[in-house]
Design a protein around this motif. Structure first.
Motif, short mmCIF file in Angstrom:
data_model
loop_
_atom_site.label_atom_id
_atom_site.label_comp_id
_atom_site.label_asym_id
_atom_site.label_seq_id
_atom_site.Cartn_x
_atom_site.Cartn_y
_atom_site.Cartn_z
N ASP A 1 5.73 -0.97 -1.02
CA ASP A 1 4.43 -0.38 -1.27
C ASP A 1 4.44 0.94 -0.51
OD1 ASP A 1 1.83 0.49 -1.30
OD2 ASP A 1 0.95 -1.39 -0.61
N LEU A 2 4.46 2.06 -1.22
CA LEU A 2 4.65 3.37 -0.60
C LEU A 2 3.53 3.73 0.38
CD1 LEU A 2 6.02 5.49 -3.59
CD2 LEU A 2 7.30 4.27 -1.82
N ARG A 3 2.39 3.03 0.30
CA ARG A 3 1.30 3.29 1.24
C ARG A 3 1.60 2.69 2.61
NH1 ARG A 3 -3.36 0.69 -2.24
NH2 ARG A 3 -1.64 -0.83 -2.34
N CYS A 4 2.42 1.65 2.64
CA CYS A 4 2.80 1.00 3.90
C CYS A 4 4.11 0.28 3.66
CB CYS A 4 1.71 0.01 4.34
SG CYS A 4 2.05 -0.75 5.95
N MET A 5 5.21 0.97 3.98
CA MET A 5 6.53 0.51 3.55
C MET A 5 7.13 -0.49 4.55
SD MET A 5 7.80 4.28 2.30
CE MET A 5 9.47 3.77 1.90
N ILE A 6 6.75 -1.75 4.36
CA ILE A 6 7.26 -2.82 5.23
C ILE A 6 7.73 -3.97 4.37
CG2 ILE A 6 6.66 -4.52 6.99
CD1 ILE A 6 4.60 -2.59 8.06
N LEU A 7 8.97 -4.44 4.63
CA LEU A 7 9.47 -5.64 3.96
C LEU A 7 9.46 -6.80 4.95
CD1 LEU A 7 12.57 -4.52 1.83
CD2 LEU A 7 10.18 -4.73 1.14
N PRO A 8 8.82 -7.91 4.63
CA PRO A 8 8.87 -9.08 5.52
C PRO A 8 10.29 -9.62 5.62
CG PRO A 8 7.85 -9.63 3.41
CD PRO A 8 8.00 -8.14 3.43
N SER A 9 10.55 -10.37 6.68
CA SER A 9 11.91 -10.85 6.94
C SER A 9 12.45 -11.76 5.84
CB SER A 9 11.95 -11.58 8.29
OG SER A 9 11.03 -12.66 8.28
#
Length: 267
Positions: free
Chosen positions: A94-102
């Motif tokens: 999500d380019l608004r908040c670029m975080i991938l869960p583990s």
């Protein structure tokens, strides 16, 4: 006062002794090994290398440079294509908040790309070694050394406190694109030395560098002020603002001194 200093020192130590954000540990991808690599790099290019070359003629490293530059073009292009695919085609972030869960299915790819990018930043240090061996010391500028050292240090620090990729994939994809263009120029210049001063797109590499850091500056600003719920460490965002600002200033000054000021001098 002594108590306050002790508390501050304890807080600083706690920060650096905290467990890495990502449980997967990869070789060298930690702040201490990266610091040692940068320390050796600085000693070699600023002291040991010039001392070694003091009584020697410049080495002919043209063939080695051709191989190195071509390899760098291919590696940077490969990383760019892969990062572009996962970022914009598959849309893993999500380019608004670029975080991938583990537990995200693309987390392993994110680690691999981050690690490959880090190895690439270490390989970048070799171009300064070529300058030393050629006794081309005027190219070993403060900007050049600062930029190389900073890029090696940045990835392990981010991975340690934040994890691989994520918000900082933007920096990675921009950087490998710029470096693919830059090493393509180096390759052509080494292959055809007589054309070096006729390659019109040389100055646009510096412009790309400046645009790169403008984008990173804006990303950090937007994250801090417009998306405060994004779960990224705010100190790293402020650090991104500071570093991108310093790089914009240094590359901007280089562009002015090299292409604007020189051109404006009377014949």
């Amino acid at each position: 006062m002594v108590s306050g200093i002790a508390t501050m020192n304890s807080t600083i130590l706690d920060v650096f002794q905290r467990q890495p954000a990502d449980p997967v540990r990869l070789p060298l991808l930690r702040p201490l090994p990266a610091t040692l690599i940068v320390a050796v790099y600085l000693l070699v290019v600023l002291k040991w290398g010039p001392q070694f070359m003091a009584s020697r003629k410049p080495y002919n490293v043209r063939k080695a440079m051709l191989v190195y530059n071509l390899f760098q073009v291919l590696m940077n292009l490969t990383l760019f294509v892969l990062a572009f695919y996962y970022m914009f085609v598959k849309q893993s972030y999500d380019l608004r908040c670029m975080i991938l869960p583990s537990d995200h299915p693309d987390k392993g790819v994110e680690r691999l790309l981050s690690y490959s990018y880090f190895i690439n930043k270490i390989l970048d240090l070799m171009d300064t070694l070529f300058f030393v061996l050629r006794k081309s010391y005027k190219q070993i500028t403060v900007l050049h050394v600062y930029h190389h050292a900073l890029m090696v240090m940045a990835t392990p620090i981010v991975v340690h406190f934040y994890g691989p990729g994520g918000q900082y994939s933007t920096m990675g994809i921009l950087n490998v694109f710029v470096h693919a263009v830059m090493y393509a120029y180096y390759f052509v210049a080494a292959l055809h030395p007589q054309m070096k001063n006729k390659l019109w797109w040389k100055k646009y590499i510096t412009k790309l560098q400046i645009v790169q850091f403008v984008i990173l500056f804006c990303q950090a600003i937007l994250t801090v002020w417009l998306n405060p719920t994004c779960n990224v460490p705010m100190p790293l965002q402020y650090l991104q603002v500071a570093v991108s600002s310093s790089m914009m200033a240094m590359f901007g000054n280089f562009y002015y001194q090299t292409y604007v000021k020189v051109k404006s001098k009377p014949e």
